[in-house]
Design a protein around this motif. Structure first.
Motif, PDB file in Angstrom:
ATOM      1  N   PRO A   1      99.720 -41.005 148.239  1.00  0.00           N
ATOM      2  CA  PRO A   1      99.493 -39.652 149.150  1.00  0.00           C
ATOM      3  C   PRO A   1      98.086 -39.043 148.699  1.00  0.00           C
ATOM      4  CG  PRO A   1     101.453 -39.594 147.816  1.00  0.00           C
ATOM      5  CD  PRO A   1     100.775 -40.844 147.515  1.00  0.00           C
ATOM      6  N   LEU A   2      97.507 -38.285 149.776  1.00  0.00           N
ATOM      7  CA  LEU A   2      96.423 -37.518 149.454  1.00  0.00           C
ATOM      8  C   LEU A   2      96.844 -36.234 149.082  1.00  0.00           C
ATOM      9  CD1 LEU A   2      93.101 -37.014 150.169  1.00  0.00           C
ATOM     10  CD2 LEU A   2      93.975 -36.503 152.587  1.00  0.00           C
ATOM     11  N   GLU A   3      96.332 -35.680 147.887  1.00  0.00           N
ATOM     12  CA  GLU A   3      96.404 -34.190 147.518  1.00  0.00           C
ATOM     13  C   GLU A   3      95.386 -33.381 147.960  1.00  0.00           C
ATOM     14  OE1 GLU A   3      99.220 -33.331 145.385  1.00  0.00           O
ATOM     15  OE2 GLU A   3      99.998 -35.295 145.674  1.00  0.00           O
ATOM     16  N   THR A   4      95.898 -32.380 148.548  1.00  0.00           N
ATOM     17  CA  THR A   4      94.757 -31.258 149.326  1.00  0.00           C
ATOM     18  C   THR A   4      95.378 -30.034 149.228  1.00  0.00           C
ATOM     19  OG1 THR A   4      93.523 -30.898 151.191  1.00  0.00           O
ATOM     20  CG2 THR A   4      95.868 -31.802 151.721  1.00  0.00           C
ATOM     21  N   ARG A   5      94.665 -29.138 149.653  1.00  0.00           N
ATOM     22  CA  ARG A   5      94.998 -27.806 149.807  1.00  0.00           C
ATOM     23  C   ARG A   5      94.518 -27.614 151.449  1.00  0.00           C
ATOM     24  NH1 ARG A   5      92.877 -28.242 144.904  1.00  0.00           N
ATOM     25  NH2 ARG A   5      94.232 -27.197 143.038  1.00  0.00           N
ATOM     26  N   PHE A   6      95.318 -26.535 152.088  1.00  0.00           N
ATOM     27  CA  PHE A   6      95.063 -26.110 153.189  1.00  0.00           C
ATOM     28  C   PHE A   6      95.264 -24.717 153.590  1.00  0.00           C
ATOM     29  CE2 PHE A   6      99.653 -26.733 153.436  1.00  0.00           C
ATOM     30  CZ  PHE A   6      99.831 -25.971 154.377  1.00  0.00           C
ATOM     31  N   LEU A   7      94.572 -24.174 154.521  1.00  0.00           N
ATOM     32  CA  LEU A   7      94.249 -22.648 154.492  1.00  0.00           C
ATOM     33  C   LEU A   7      95.644 -22.205 155.328  1.00  0.00           C
ATOM     34  CD1 LEU A   7      92.655 -20.101 154.528  1.00  0.00           C
ATOM     35  CD2 LEU A   7      91.744 -20.700 156.848  1.00  0.00           C
TER      36      LEU A   7
ATOM     37  N   ALA B   1      99.349 -29.312 149.165  1.00  0.00           N
ATOM     38  CA  ALA B   1     100.131 -30.348 150.064  1.00  0.00           C
ATOM     39  C   ALA B   1      99.651 -31.619 149.479  1.00  0.00           C
ATOM     40  CB  ALA B   1      99.889 -30.098 151.358  1.00  0.00           C
ATOM     41  N   SER B   2     100.690 -32.457 149.633  1.00  0.00           N
ATOM     42  CA  SER B   2     100.572 -34.003 149.804  1.00  0.00           C
ATOM     43  C   SER B   2     100.778 -34.608 150.931  1.00  0.00           C
ATOM     44  CB  SER B   2     101.654 -34.540 148.687  1.00  0.00           C
ATOM     45  OG  SER B   2     101.631 -34.166 147.489  1.00  0.00           O
ATOM     46  N   VAL B   3      99.799 -35.099 151.491  1.00  0.00           N
ATOM     47  CA  VAL B   3      99.661 -35.842 152.839  1.00  0.00           C
ATOM     48  C   VAL B   3      99.635 -37.353 152.814  1.00  0.00           C
ATOM     49  CG1 VAL B   3      98.291 -36.152 155.006  1.00  0.00           C
ATOM     50  CG2 VAL B   3      98.141 -34.024 153.725  1.00  0.00           C
ATOM     51  N   LEU B   4     100.685 -38.038 153.403  1.00  0.00           N
ATOM     52  CA  LEU B   4     100.763 -39.349 153.376  1.00  0.00           C
ATOM     53  C   LEU B   4      99.647 -40.162 154.370  1.00  0.00           C
ATOM     54  CD1 LEU B   4     104.787 -39.871 153.611  1.00  0.00           C
ATOM     55  CD2 LEU B   4     103.311 -40.105 151.628  1.00  0.00           C
TER      56      LEU B   4
END
Length: 197
Positions: free
Chosen positions: A100-106, A115-118
């Protein structure tokens, strides 16, 4: 007739000579011979002529305000499109992995959420006016690249229109000064003859 053509259409200014129309901005006509200009119908007094020129000048100011707002909007839109394109390219690279892609969103102004995005091949694009659509990553990228091209060309076009508008300001201001100076000279010329009588 007047120092500026009131409603010259975009097609008139394009007129087959290869020039691009300027969003229907009427072209100000330079008044070379003020005497001949003042003898034209509709130019009975200096006050009427100056009023017409001032109205035209105010129209140009209003157009400049509108174009400046469009320019500001486009200047903020282009970096957003670039950033979204960058994110899509990154997601395209990561869609083949299982991690999964670890990211931050506004979430809100100055508030981000982790957030973790598959890995996915679908994205949702916010189109504005409370509309969001789901696209394949490739379709979304093509759409955003097209939108980026369009926004960039619109910004260049707006820059040209603003330059053209500045020229019209200058021409109108010069015309107003020439008519006013013509009136001052005329009155000075008439005063000595009145004093002799």
């Amino acid at each position: 007739m007047a120092a500026a053509k009131e409603l010259s259409s975009t097609s008139d200014s394009a007129g087959g000579n290869g020039r691009r129309g300027h969003l229907g901005i009427p072209e100000a006509v330079f008044v070379e011979d003020v005497d001949a200009f003042m003898k034209q119908p509709g130019n009975e007094s200096v006050d009427i002529v100056l009023k017409k020129l001032d109205e035209q000048y105010q129209k140009y100011k209003f157009m400049e305000l509108n174009l400046a707002q469009k320019k500001r909007r486009l200047k903020s839109q282009i970096p957003e499109i670039r950033q979204t394109l960058h994110i899509l390219k990154y997601m395209q690279k990561k869609k083949e992995t299982t991690k999964p892609l670890e990211t931050r969103f506004l979430l809100a102004d100055n508030l981000y959420c982790k957030a973790s995005v598959l890995p996915t091949d679908k994205v949702c694009l916010w189109l504005g006016a409370n509309v969001m659509l789901e696209y394949d990553i490739d379709e979304a990228r093509a759409l955003l690249e097209k939108n980026h091209c369009t926004a960039t060309s619109n910004l260049e076009s707006l820059e040209e229109d603003l330059d053209f508008l500045r020229d019209q300001f200058t021409t109108t201001e010069v015309n107003m000064a020439r008519v006013y100076n013509w009136d001052v000279k005329r009155r000075n010329r008439d005063e000595p003859t009145k004093a002799k009588v």
